[in-house]
Enzyme design. Structure first.
Site, mmCIF file in Angstrom:
data_model
loop_
_atom_site.group_PDB
_atom_site.id
_atom_site.type_symbol
_atom_site.label_atom_id
_atom_site.label_comp_id
_atom_site.label_asym_id
_atom_site.label_seq_id
_atom_site.Cartn_x
_atom_site.Cartn_y
_atom_site.Cartn_z
ATOM 1 N N GLU A 211 5.379 6.812 -5.106
ATOM 2 C CA GLU A 211 6.536 7.454 -4.495
ATOM 3 C C GLU A 211 7.015 8.736 -5.166
ATOM 4 O OE1 GLU A 211 8.623 3.599 -2.344
ATOM 5 O OE2 GLU A 211 9.542 4.393 -4.171
ATOM 6 N N GLU A 308 4.042 -0.699 0.836
ATOM 7 C CA GLU A 308 5.295 -1.417 0.601
ATOM 8 C C GLU A 308 6.024 -1.552 1.930
ATOM 9 O OE1 GLU A 308 7.874 0.016 -2.441
ATOM 10 O OE2 GLU A 308 6.254 0.417 -3.868
#
Length: 416
Positions: A211, A308
């Site tokens: 991320e 995710e």
């Protein structure tokens, strides 16, 4: 984990761009002697909150350390090296065991993704972190081998923080790409690669960085350069290993043409509680949003794994937005409107929810499974928590809310 800033406009733009730029979804990487073909389907789960702490996954650790402990940096700084090492060693040795890996395999999964911070392999001067995580990552590789699971090793935290989230190790300003932080990250990645990529019977892939926050200020050009360096490291050590690249919170299609055909897999994350529009949706809207996201990622010219995602649709879980940070859902966060009451959704088990809430959670999970398997699969976040309804896969499985077998459907053809 986790995408924590509102981006309704960005989500909408990504959907439009992703669909407009769609290319055939059966794009293929160069065939190599890999231990897993990422043109196939990944079905797996993250081992979150274990070797990289997150307050919402194990709130007791942070509550016991006092108000100042809001991430792993401040936790270890508050406790001091000796006490921090004792607390974390106890956590590492008990939170996840070999039995977890066997239960994951028995549930039908073929992958685990294991987050690790740079400080586990390449500590820097004057930082409070403690090490010792690699002993347990070594164990995890052996447990995965024994259970027949493939592993994605995920560099989850970089020096300076690549996203400003507590899951990077240090919450606050994004300082990655400043000073020597990129070269320090490459050094940490190389240390991980040298230790684990030779074990290609189990370690099928390694993630360059979790991320990196482009909307939050990370340079996209600088990130692409970093990805080039990471790909070179992997080619030098074991070219049969696939490399997961985060989309940086851009559409996966925006990465088309970058390293296509180089054993690269795009990693994208999808949550529906960190955005004011998405959190306002009813179950029908959440299902449609998940199905639309599945259509969007088909626009990538590379394999895409949704690395995710969750069964939750609110930010009610204790500390989910950060320790001491209130919820959007109850209208307590940044003057948001109120969407509902958290009730039993803050802690505990999915068993504590109403029958309708459990049914809606299962429906949302099934829609996401169908949507993401339309491309190259998924890795649920996360396997285990101290009590977070909708987030805890073992709890969801135990209560019949996560499909078992994975192909079982109570709500079929939602994305048809």
């Amino acid at each position: 984990m986790i995408f924590k800033f509102s981006q309704k406009a960005l989500v909408a733009l990504c959907l439009v761009v992703g669909l407009a730029e769609a290319v055939p979804s059966k794009s293929r990487v160069v065939s190599r002697a890999s231990t897993f073909d990422y043109n196939g389907i990944v079905r797996g789960v993250n081992i979150g909150g274990w070797l990289v702490l997150e307050p919402w996954i194990t709130p007791s650790i942070f509550d016991n350390a006092g108000d100042a402990a809001v991430d792993e940096w401040t936790l270890t700084a508050t406790l001091g090296q000796d006490q921090a090492k004792a607390v974390l060693s106890q956590h590492w040795s008990t939170f996840i065991t070999q039995g977890d890996f066997h239960r994951i395999a028995q549930a039908g999964m073929n992958h685990v993704r294991i987050p690790i911070g740079y400080w586990a392999v390449s500590s820097l001067p004057d930082e409070p972190y403690v090490d010792g995580q690699l002993e347990y990552l070594d164990n995890a590789i052996s447990w995965a081998r024994d259970a027949g699971l493939k592993v994605v090793i995920d560099l989850h935290g970089a020096p300076g923080s690549q996203n400003g989230f507590d899951n990077s190790g240090r919450k606050g300003p994004i300082a990655w790409q400043q000073g020597n932080t990129v070269s320090q990250t490459v050094d940490a990645f190389r240390a991980l690669a040298e230790r684990y990529l030779p074990q290609s019977d189990v370690v099928a892939a390694i993630e360059a960085l979790n991320e990196p926050n482009i909307p939050g200020g990370v340079s996209e050009a600088g990130l692409r350069d970093y990805y080039d360096q990471i790909a070179d490291v992997v080619r030098q050590i074991n070219p049969d290993t696939s490399v997961f690249l985060s989309d940086g919170f851009l559409s996966t299609a925006s990465w088309n043409g970058f390293k296509t055909g180089e054993d690269v897999v795009m990693d994208t994350h999808h949550y529906e509680m960190f955005d004011n529009y998405l959190i306002s949706l009813d179950i029908h809207g959440h299902v449609k949003s998940a199905c639309d996201f599945g259509k969007q990622i088909k626009g990538s010219d590379k394999p895409v794994v949704v690395g995710e995602w969750s069964g939750a649709v609110t930010d009610c879980t204790k500390y989910l937005n950060g320790k001491g940070v209130p919820t959007r859902y109850q209208g307590e966060y940044a003057n948001n409107p109120k969407y509902g009451d958290c009730g039993d959704k803050t802690q505990g088990s999915v068993a504590d929810l109403s029958d309708q809430e459990r049914a809606d959670t299962r429906r949302f999970i099934e829609a996401q499974l169908d949507a993401y398997e339309g491309k190259n699969g998924w890795l649920f976040w996360t396997w285990k928590t101290e009590g977070a309804p909708g987030w805890d896969m073992q709890d969801l499985l135990a209560n019949g809310v996560f499909p078992s077998p994975l192909t079982d459907r109570q709500f079929p053809n939602q994305c048809a």
